[in-house]
Structure formats: C-alpha cells, structure tokens
Motif scaffolding. Structure first.
Motif, mmCIF file in Angstrom:
data_model
loop_
_atom_site.group_PDB
_atom_site.id
_atom_site.type_symbol
_atom_site.label_atom_id
_atom_site.label_comp_id
_atom_site.label_asym_id
_atom_site.label_seq_id
_atom_site.Cartn_x
_atom_site.Cartn_y
_atom_site.Cartn_z
ATOM 1 N N VAL A 6 -1.892 77.803 24.308
ATOM 2 C CA VAL A 6 -0.934 76.713 24.293
ATOM 3 C C VAL A 6 -1.024 75.970 25.616
ATOM 4 C CG1 VAL A 6 1.512 76.134 24.180
ATOM 5 C CG2 VAL A 6 0.602 77.989 22.779
ATOM 6 N N PRO A 7 -1.237 74.639 25.591
ATOM 7 C CA PRO A 7 -1.310 73.897 26.851
ATOM 8 C C PRO A 7 0.031 73.936 27.572
ATOM 9 C CG PRO A 7 -1.414 72.399 24.970
ATOM 10 C CD PRO A 7 -1.388 73.793 24.428
ATOM 11 N N ASP A 8 -0.014 73.788 28.906
ATOM 12 C CA ASP A 8 1.230 73.851 29.679
ATOM 13 C C ASP A 8 2.041 72.565 29.574
ATOM 14 O OD1 ASP A 8 -0.381 72.245 31.232
ATOM 15 O OD2 ASP A 8 0.139 73.219 33.112
ATOM 16 N N SER A 9 1.425 71.486 29.072
ATOM 17 C CA SER A 9 2.179 70.238 28.929
ATOM 18 C C SER A 9 1.460 69.284 27.979
ATOM 19 C CB SER A 9 2.363 69.566 30.287
ATOM 20 O OG SER A 9 1.118 69.137 30.803
ATOM 21 N N TYR A 10 2.229 68.319 27.501
ATOM 22 C CA TYR A 10 1.710 67.245 26.672
ATOM 23 C C TYR A 10 2.139 65.935 27.295
ATOM 24 C CZ TYR A 10 1.276 70.841 23.077
ATOM 25 O OH TYR A 10 0.959 71.973 22.383
ATOM 26 N N VAL A 11 1.279 64.930 27.240
ATOM 27 C CA VAL A 11 1.598 63.617 27.786
ATOM 28 C C VAL A 11 1.582 62.611 26.645
ATOM 29 C CG1 VAL A 11 0.865 61.789 29.366
ATOM 30 C CG2 VAL A 11 0.630 64.188 30.039
ATOM 31 N N TYR A 12 2.652 61.812 26.580
ATOM 32 C CA TYR A 12 2.750 60.751 25.590
ATOM 33 C C TYR A 12 2.814 59.410 26.295
ATOM 34 C CZ TYR A 12 3.847 64.493 22.360
ATOM 35 O OH TYR A 12 3.790 65.641 21.616
ATOM 36 N N VAL A 13 1.964 58.482 25.878
ATOM 37 C CA VAL A 13 1.945 57.129 26.425
ATOM 38 C C VAL A 13 2.384 56.207 25.302
ATOM 39 C CG1 VAL A 13 0.526 55.315 27.437
ATOM 40 C CG2 VAL A 13 0.049 57.707 27.977
ATOM 41 N N THR A 14 3.421 55.422 25.579
ATOM 42 C CA THR A 14 3.912 54.460 24.590
ATOM 43 C C THR A 14 3.991 53.088 25.238
ATOM 44 O OG1 THR A 14 6.239 54.733 25.155
ATOM 45 C CG2 THR A 14 5.319 56.262 23.516
ATOM 46 N N GLU A 15 4.382 52.131 24.466
ATOM 47 C CA GLU A 15 4.588 50.785 24.987
ATOM 48 C C GLU A 15 5.704 50.762 26.029
ATOM 49 O OE1 GLU A 15 5.538 46.972 22.639
ATOM 50 O OE2 GLU A 15 3.834 47.943 21.613
ATOM 51 N N GLU A 16 6.653 51.679 25.913
ATOM 52 C CA GLU A 16 7.803 51.719 26.820
ATOM 53 C C GLU A 16 7.518 52.485 28.104
ATOM 54 O OE1 GLU A 16 8.259 52.638 23.446
ATOM 55 O OE2 GLU A 16 8.786 50.559 23.027
ATOM 56 N N GLY A 17 6.662 53.508 28.053
ATOM 57 C CA GLY A 17 6.427 54.293 29.254
ATOM 58 C C GLY A 17 5.571 55.521 29.016
ATOM 59 N N VAL A 18 5.673 56.456 29.951
ATOM 60 C CA VAL A 18 4.897 57.697 29.920
ATOM 61 C C VAL A 18 5.874 58.856 30.001
ATOM 62 C CG1 VAL A 18 3.145 59.064 31.114
ATOM 63 C CG2 VAL A 18 2.986 56.581 31.125
ATOM 64 N N ALA A 19 5.625 59.893 29.214
ATOM 65 C CA ALA A 19 6.457 61.096 29.263
ATOM 66 C C ALA A 19 5.546 62.315 29.241
ATOM 67 C CB ALA A 19 7.417 61.139 28.084
ATOM 68 N N ARG A 20 5.846 63.255 30.126
ATOM 69 C CA ARG A 20 5.119 64.527 30.139
ATOM 70 C C ARG A 20 6.103 65.622 29.767
ATOM 71 N NH1 ARG A 20 1.498 67.165 35.026
ATOM 72 N NH2 ARG A 20 0.817 68.996 33.861
#
Length: 116
Positions: A6-20
């Motif tokens: 299981v990775p230690d984190s996931y990163v999501y990039v959207t039009e609004e911003g970045v979330a880890r």
C-alpha cells in the motif's frame, strides 16, 4: 501475504488544486489560487519533491513518483512559469532546494493597526 504494498500517500490534481492523502488519513491540500511558490527539493532522481507553498507558509508536498502530465500541465499555466527552470531544478544536484516559481502578486498586506 503476497501482493502490492500500500503506498504511503496518494496525490490528486484537480482544476481547483492539489491534495495529498496520507495512509494515516491526514490530508495536505492547496488551492491553485492560493499558490505563492513552487520549490524543487533534489536528491536522487527517485526522491525529488515538488513543494507547493501558499502565502501563509502552508504546503503540499508532491513526490516525483506522483507527478503526472496533468500536474506538469497545470504548473505551466502559472503566470510567468518557466519550464526550463523547472527542468534545471529537477536535474540539480542532491540536497539542493530551488525555487522555480513565485507568484507575481505580493501577499495580502497586513491590516492597519492603530497605536496609542
């Protein structure tokens, strides 16, 4: 037990911003409109970090392993962003921290205080 770790984190990039999203349930997020600075912290090719900071010093750290075409494309939309500077910073020697972009807008001014 065998299988993918299981990775230690996931990163999501959207039009609004970045979330880890971290494995412990915590989240570091930053809206593009609040972005004040982008730094690259070098190490070996595998551990390069993209550090996104807002004017208040809050950050969202994106490891190179989570960087994709959408993330890089969004960086290129930042005012006066220089892709060549980004490339040079990514190739910098280990242990360096390089600012590759700063917001052309200054941080909000401090409120006026009245002194007696």
């Amino acid at each position: 037990m065998h299988g993918d770790s299981v990775p230690d984190s996931y990163v999501y990039v959207t039009e609004e911003g970045v979330a880890r999203h971290y494995a412990d349930g915590s989240v570091a997020a930053l809206a593009w409109e609040d972005l004040a600075e982008v730094r690259i912290e070098g190490g070996s090719d595998a551990d390069i970090l993209y550090i996104l900071l807002d004017h208040d010093g809050q950050s969202c750290v994106v490891p190179r392993s989570a960087v994709d075409a959408a993330f890089l494309a969004r960086l290129r939309y930042l005012p006066d962003f220089d892709p060549e500077r980004l490339g040079a910073a990514v190739n910098a020697s280990a242990g360096e921290s390089v600012v590759v972009w700063r917001s052309p807008e200054p941080p909000a001014p401090l409120p006026d205080f009245e002194y007696d």
